[in-house]
Scaffold this motif. Structure first.
Motif, short mmCIF file in Angstrom:
data_model
loop_
_atom_site.label_atom_id
_atom_site.label_comp_id
_atom_site.label_asym_id
_atom_site.label_seq_id
_atom_site.Cartn_x
_atom_site.Cartn_y
_atom_site.Cartn_z
N ILE A 35 0.87 13.57 0.44
CA ILE A 35 1.29 12.88 1.66
C ILE A 35 2.36 13.74 2.32
O ILE A 35 3.34 14.14 1.68
CB ILE A 35 1.78 11.46 1.34
N LEU A 39 5.36 11.62 7.16
CA LEU A 39 4.95 10.28 6.72
C LEU A 39 5.80 9.81 5.54
O LEU A 39 6.22 8.64 5.49
CB LEU A 39 3.46 10.26 6.35
N ASN A 75 1.62 -1.93 11.26
CA ASN A 75 0.45 -1.97 10.39
C ASN A 75 0.52 -0.85 9.37
O ASN A 75 0.84 0.28 9.70
CB ASN A 75 -0.84 -1.85 11.21
N THR A 77 -1.47 -0.43 5.35
CA THR A 77 -2.78 -0.34 4.73
C THR A 77 -3.18 -1.70 4.18
O THR A 77 -2.33 -2.55 3.93
CB THR A 77 -2.77 0.69 3.58
N GLU A 91 -10.85 4.16 1.91
CA GLU A 91 -10.17 5.25 2.62
C GLU A 91 -9.14 4.65 3.56
O GLU A 91 -9.40 3.67 4.25
CB GLU A 91 -11.18 6.08 3.41
N ASP A 92 -7.94 5.25 3.56
CA ASP A 92 -6.92 4.88 4.54
C ASP A 92 -6.11 6.11 4.92
O ASP A 92 -6.27 7.17 4.33
CB ASP A 92 -6.05 3.71 4.05
N TYR A 93 -5.27 5.96 5.93
CA TYR A 93 -4.55 7.10 6.46
C TYR A 93 -3.41 7.58 5.57
O TYR A 93 -2.91 8.69 5.75
CB TYR A 93 -4.02 6.80 7.87
N VAL A 94 -3.02 6.80 4.60
CA VAL A 94 -1.94 7.22 3.70
C VAL A 94 -2.51 7.96 2.49
O VAL A 94 -2.14 9.10 2.20
CB VAL A 94 -1.08 6.03 3.24
N GLY A 96 -5.88 8.59 1.74
CA GLY A 96 -7.15 9.28 1.91
C GLY A 96 -8.29 8.56 1.23
O GLY A 96 -8.26 7.34 1.06
N LYS A 97 -9.30 9.34 0.82
CA LYS A 97 -10.48 8.78 0.15
C LYS A 97 -10.18 8.64 -1.33
O LYS A 97 -9.86 9.63 -2.00
CB LYS A 97 -11.68 9.69 0.34
N ASN A 135 -8.10 10.08 -6.60
CA ASN A 135 -8.37 10.84 -5.38
C ASN A 135 -8.84 12.22 -5.86
O ASN A 135 -8.03 13.03 -6.32
CB ASN A 135 -7.11 10.96 -4.52
#
Length: 182
Positions: A35, A39, A75, A77, A91-94, A96-97, A135
């Motif tokens: 990360i 962020l 917002n 996760t 999957e989320d923006y923090v 990942g997959k 991950n």
């Protein structure tokens, strides 16, 4: 604030705020999860709030937990967990997959001694919540145990986290204060 006396791991539903003064610092944990610095700084400065719904799925009767994690009201996760040990991609923006699985676990079944430490008797009696997330892109595995601990003389929701990568193992404790029912 202390967790309600009648709350157990059978229902952790409610609104919880991370107590950063009682939790371990997570910057190295987040860095090991690839990360980025900006962020991580935002997360480090934000108030982290978990709004948790814990229920039996009306269609399958499976135990489910939905965690809406927000950062200072923005917002964040949403994590949907079914406690059946089935792998589920997300999957989320923090983070990942990832592929995760979750289940209720007895203390004796926890695969790591460090993750067994400090749980209240009621957490042990009702079973702890075990989460395993991988991950493969960034080569990390996070294992979490959720339950209740006495921290600073108060019964609180807590999570023990073990993160492993090819280069590092990190162990953290995250502590949450109860704010209200949802």
């Amino acid at each position: 604030m202390a967790a309600p006396a009648d709350m157990t791991t059978k229902n952790i539903g409610g609104v919880w705020v991370m107590n950063k003064s009682l939790s371990d610092d997570t910057d190295d944990l987040l860095a090991a999860q690839n990360i980025g610095w900006v962020l991580r700084r935002g997360i480090g400065m934000a108030t982290i709030t978990l709004t948790i719904k814990h229920f039996a799925d009306p269609d399958t009767s499976a135990e489910r937990i939905i965690v809406n994690q927000s950062l200072s009201g923005l917002n964040g996760t949403v994590e949907e967990r079914t406690l059946d040990w089935a792998e589920r991609p997300r999957e989320d923006y923090v983070f990942g997959k990832v592929i995760g699985k979750t289940r209720r676990i007895n203390l004796s079944e926890i695969p790591d001694e460090k993750l067994k430490e400090g749980w209240t008797e009621d957490s042990i009696e009702h079973g702890l919540i075990y989460s395993h997330v991988v991950n493969s892109t960034y080569q990390w595995t996070a294992e979490q145990i959720w339950g209740f601990m006495i921290v600073d003389g108060v019964r609180r929701h807590a999570r023990r986290v073990k993160l492993t990568t090819p280069k590092v193992r990190l162990d953290k404790v995250l502590v949450y204060d109860w704010t209200k029912s949802n």
